[in-house]
Design a protein around this motif. Structure first.
Motif, PDB file in Angstrom:
ATOM      1  N   ILE A  41       0.865  -1.172   0.000  1.00 63.29           N
ATOM      2  CA  ILE A  41       0.000   0.000   0.000  1.00 63.29           C
ATOM      3  C   ILE A  41       0.907   1.229   0.000  1.00 63.29           C
ATOM      4  O   ILE A  41       1.628   1.477   0.954  1.00 63.29           O
ATOM      5  CB  ILE A  41      -0.912   0.043   1.243  1.00 63.29           C
ATOM      6  CG1 ILE A  41      -1.754  -1.226   1.364  1.00 63.29           C
ATOM      7  CG2 ILE A  41      -1.794   1.289   1.213  1.00 63.29           C
ATOM      8  CD1 ILE A  41      -2.776  -1.428   0.280  1.00 63.29           C
ATOM      9  N   ARG A 111      -7.442  -5.455   1.291  1.00 63.15           N
ATOM     10  CA  ARG A 111      -6.797  -4.271   0.707  1.00 63.15           C
ATOM     11  C   ARG A 111      -7.473  -3.010   1.221  1.00 63.15           C
ATOM     12  O   ARG A 111      -6.809  -2.054   1.632  1.00 63.15           O
ATOM     13  CB  ARG A 111      -6.905  -4.346  -0.816  1.00 63.15           C
ATOM     14  CG  ARG A 111      -6.282  -3.170  -1.555  1.00 63.15           C
ATOM     15  CD  ARG A 111      -6.488  -3.353  -3.042  1.00 63.15           C
ATOM     16  NE  ARG A 111      -7.741  -2.789  -3.530  1.00 63.15           N
ATOM     17  CZ  ARG A 111      -8.469  -3.290  -4.510  1.00 63.15           C
ATOM     18  NH1 ARG A 111      -8.119  -4.411  -5.114  1.00 63.15           N
ATOM     19  NH2 ARG A 111      -9.579  -2.690  -4.909  1.00 63.15           N
ATOM     20  N   LYS A 115      -5.860  -0.096   3.659  1.00 61.74           N
ATOM     21  CA  LYS A 115      -5.810   1.287   3.200  1.00 61.74           C
ATOM     22  C   LYS A 115      -6.419   2.222   4.244  1.00 61.74           C
ATOM     23  O   LYS A 115      -5.891   3.310   4.495  1.00 61.74           O
ATOM     24  CB  LYS A 115      -6.521   1.434   1.847  1.00 61.74           C
ATOM     25  CG  LYS A 115      -5.721   0.835   0.700  1.00 61.74           C
ATOM     26  CD  LYS A 115      -6.251   1.225  -0.667  1.00 61.74           C
ATOM     27  CE  LYS A 115      -5.379   0.630  -1.766  1.00 61.74           C
ATOM     28  NZ  LYS A 115      -5.747   1.092  -3.117  1.00 61.74           N
ATOM     29  N   HIS A 203      -1.763   0.490  -4.853  1.00 63.49           N
ATOM     30  CA  HIS A 203      -1.525  -0.813  -4.231  1.00 63.49           C
ATOM     31  C   HIS A 203      -0.945  -1.778  -5.262  1.00 63.49           C
ATOM     32  O   HIS A 203      -1.071  -1.577  -6.468  1.00 63.49           O
ATOM     33  CB  HIS A 203      -2.805  -1.393  -3.630  1.00 63.49           C
ATOM     34  CG  HIS A 203      -3.854  -1.750  -4.647  1.00 63.49           C
ATOM     35  ND1 HIS A 203      -4.853  -0.884  -5.028  1.00 63.49           N
ATOM     36  CD2 HIS A 203      -4.041  -2.883  -5.383  1.00 63.49           C
ATOM     37  CE1 HIS A 203      -5.615  -1.466  -5.939  1.00 63.49           C
ATOM     38  NE2 HIS A 203      -5.143  -2.677  -6.181  1.00 63.49           N
TER      39      HIS A 203
END
Length: 207
Positions: A41, A111, A115, A203
């Motif tokens: 990230i 993900r 984040k 990402h």
């Protein structure tokens, strides 16, 4: 926040992390452990070990606070899904790559999770000693995973998750309190926030 382009990599990497453990003057033993990079990230690389830590932390947060905003948004089902994913994660490089592709919907959720975690960390929200004491007390009272505790405070990676919880509460808690509305009334707003964050934070998967 600066708009960053999303990059997906088809390269799988197995990283050997070496560390030394020194016990007493002349007694030293070298520990060698393997860990796999799974996701990046922006400039932060997230490994299989990091996944294990945050999966543990999410379960602990659910134990500490039954109404945790983070758990309500990502769902209690994610706790089991994440745990099962980790338990069955293959050791072989090719098998691991295939396994990750088979779990792309879960990896998308994770993900998003990481984040928001990164974003909340960047906000540098203060966790007061009072909050830490309450969490420690609740952890012991509810018999939650004590691995999230460290001396008289909390593990660093668990503190990151607490900042994420505090961010959710500071941003959306007021909306819920107005008229005693349920958490579901703010879900669309969180969806839009995470959708925007997903576009802005680059990402990369390590397949």
């Amino acid at each position: 926040m600066k708009l960053l382009s999303k990059k997906i990599s088809g390269i799988s990497k197995l990283v050997l992390l070496c560390s030394s453990l020194f016990i007493g003057g002349s007694n030293a033993a070298e520990l060698v452990s393997s860990d796999r990079f799974l996701l990046k990230i922006i400039d932060q690389t997230i490994s299989l070990q990091d996944f294990n830590f945050q999966a543990r932390n999410l379960a602990a947060l659910n134990c500490v606070y039954e109404d945790a905003f983070v758990v309500q948004y990502f769902s209690k089902g994610l706790i089991k899904e994440w745990s099962d994913f980790l338990k069955k994660f293959p050791s072989g490089d090719l098998e691991a790559s295939k396994y990750m592709h088979e779990h792309e919907p879960l990896l998308k959720k994770l993900r998003h999770f990481y984040k928001v975690l990164r974003y909340a960390d960047d906000q540098k929200l203060a966790i007061t000693p009072e909050v830490t004491k309450l969490i420690r007390a609740s952890t012991k009272e509810n018999k939650c995973d004590a691995d999230v505790l460290y001396k008289d405070t909390l593990k660093t990676n668990f503190l990151s998750l607490i900042r994420m919880e505090l961010y959710f509460r500071s941003r959306y808690g007021g909306q819920i309190k107005q008229g005693n509305r349920s958490f579901e009334t703010v879900r669309p707003s969180i969806d839009l926030f995470i959708e925007s964050l997903d576009k802005q934070f680059a990402h990369e998967y390590y397949w």
